[in-house]
Write a protein that holds these residues in place. Structure first.
Motif, short mmCIF file in Angstrom:
data_model
loop_
_atom_site.label_atom_id
_atom_site.label_comp_id
_atom_site.label_asym_id
_atom_site.label_seq_id
_atom_site.Cartn_x
_atom_site.Cartn_y
_atom_site.Cartn_z
N ALA A 1 -4.57 3.59 12.17
CA ALA A 1 -3.50 3.05 11.31
C ALA A 1 -3.99 1.84 10.54
O ALA A 1 -3.69 1.69 9.34
N ARG A 2 -4.75 0.97 11.19
CA ARG A 2 -5.28 -0.21 10.50
C ARG A 2 -6.27 0.20 9.41
O ARG A 2 -6.25 -0.35 8.31
N THR B 1 8.88 -8.61 -12.85
CA THR B 1 7.93 -7.50 -12.94
C THR B 1 7.47 -7.04 -11.56
O THR B 1 6.71 -6.11 -11.44
N ALA B 2 7.94 -7.70 -10.51
CA ALA B 2 7.55 -7.32 -9.15
C ALA B 2 8.27 -6.04 -8.74
O ALA B 2 9.46 -5.88 -8.97
N VAL B 3 7.54 -5.14 -8.18
CA VAL B 3 8.10 -3.89 -7.71
C VAL B 3 8.43 -4.07 -6.23
O VAL B 3 7.59 -4.52 -5.45
N LEU B 4 9.65 -3.72 -5.88
CA LEU B 4 10.06 -3.83 -4.48
C LEU B 4 9.42 -2.69 -3.70
O LEU B 4 9.63 -1.52 -3.99
N SER B 5 8.63 -3.05 -2.74
CA SER B 5 8.00 -2.04 -1.90
C SER B 5 8.27 -2.37 -0.44
O SER B 5 8.54 -3.50 -0.08
N SER B 6 8.19 -1.35 0.37
CA SER B 6 8.43 -1.57 1.79
C SER B 6 7.24 -2.31 2.39
O SER B 6 6.12 -2.22 1.91
N PRO B 7 7.48 -3.04 3.45
CA PRO B 7 6.37 -3.78 4.07
C PRO B 7 5.35 -2.81 4.64
O PRO B 7 5.68 -1.67 4.98
N ASP C 1 -3.74 3.90 2.08
CA ASP C 1 -3.00 5.13 2.36
C ASP C 1 -1.84 4.79 3.30
O ASP C 1 -1.95 4.89 4.52
N VAL C 2 -0.74 4.36 2.71
CA VAL C 2 0.38 3.84 3.50
C VAL C 2 1.05 4.94 4.31
O VAL C 2 1.46 4.71 5.46
N GLU C 3 1.16 6.13 3.76
CA GLU C 3 1.85 7.22 4.47
C GLU C 3 1.09 7.61 5.74
O GLU C 3 1.68 7.80 6.80
N ALA C 4 -0.23 7.76 5.63
CA ALA C 4 -1.02 8.08 6.82
C ALA C 4 -0.99 6.93 7.82
O ALA C 4 -0.95 7.15 9.03
N ALA C 5 -0.98 5.70 7.32
CA ALA C 5 -0.90 4.54 8.21
C ALA C 5 0.41 4.55 8.96
O ALA C 5 0.46 4.20 10.15
N ARG C 6 1.50 4.95 8.31
CA ARG C 6 2.80 5.04 9.00
C ARG C 6 2.78 6.10 10.10
O ARG C 6 3.32 5.90 11.17
#
Length: 131
Positions: free
Chosen positions: A60-61, A22-28, A68-73
């Motif tokens: 970013a931190r 059930t784990a969804v693969l997500s990017s680090p 908000d992963v996209e803004a953090a990237r």
């Protein structure tokens, strides 16, 4: 008294069926480059690029903590670019300055060596007769 490990008579039943994960693969999560930014701010602050990188690292931190992963990237990418520019500028400019000083010293030593005859005072016989 038998203290040995369980033998073949005890075998646990193992299931060979694989349960669906059930784990969804997500990017680090994106890196915030905070340590690199602090180092550039304190030690090699070239044109305040280290401070700008520190500001983007903190942003970013904060975005990573908020989820908000996209803004953090985006902020992480900007922090990495400013850190790279600050590090490159702080390494290249002193090396360029050292190369210019060495080149100038070599040129001046050659110039001084060639003009030694101009600056030396030579006594001649005509100067002795004037006394």
């Amino acid at each position: 008294m038998d203290t040995s490990y369980p033998r073949e008579d005890y075998s646990p039943v193992l299931s060979h069926k694989r349960q669906p994960s059930t784990a969804v693969l997500s990017s680090p999560p994106p890196r915030d480059h905070l340590i690199w930014s602090i180092f550039n701010t304190i030690y090699m602050n070239f044109c305040c690029l280290g401070f700008v990188a520190l500001a983007f690292s903190v942003k970013a931190r904060d975005r990573k903590v908020l989820g908000d992963v996209e803004a953090a990237r985006r902020f992480s990418s900007k922090a990495r670019c400013y850190n790279a520019l600050a590090t490159a500028g702080s390494v290249v400019l002193p090396l360029l300055l050292i190369a210019l000083v060495i080149t100038g010293v070599i040129h001046l030593s050659k110039l001084a060596h060639e003009s030694v005859g101009f600056f030396t005072y030579q006594l001649s016989g005509a100067d002795e007769e004037d006394n």
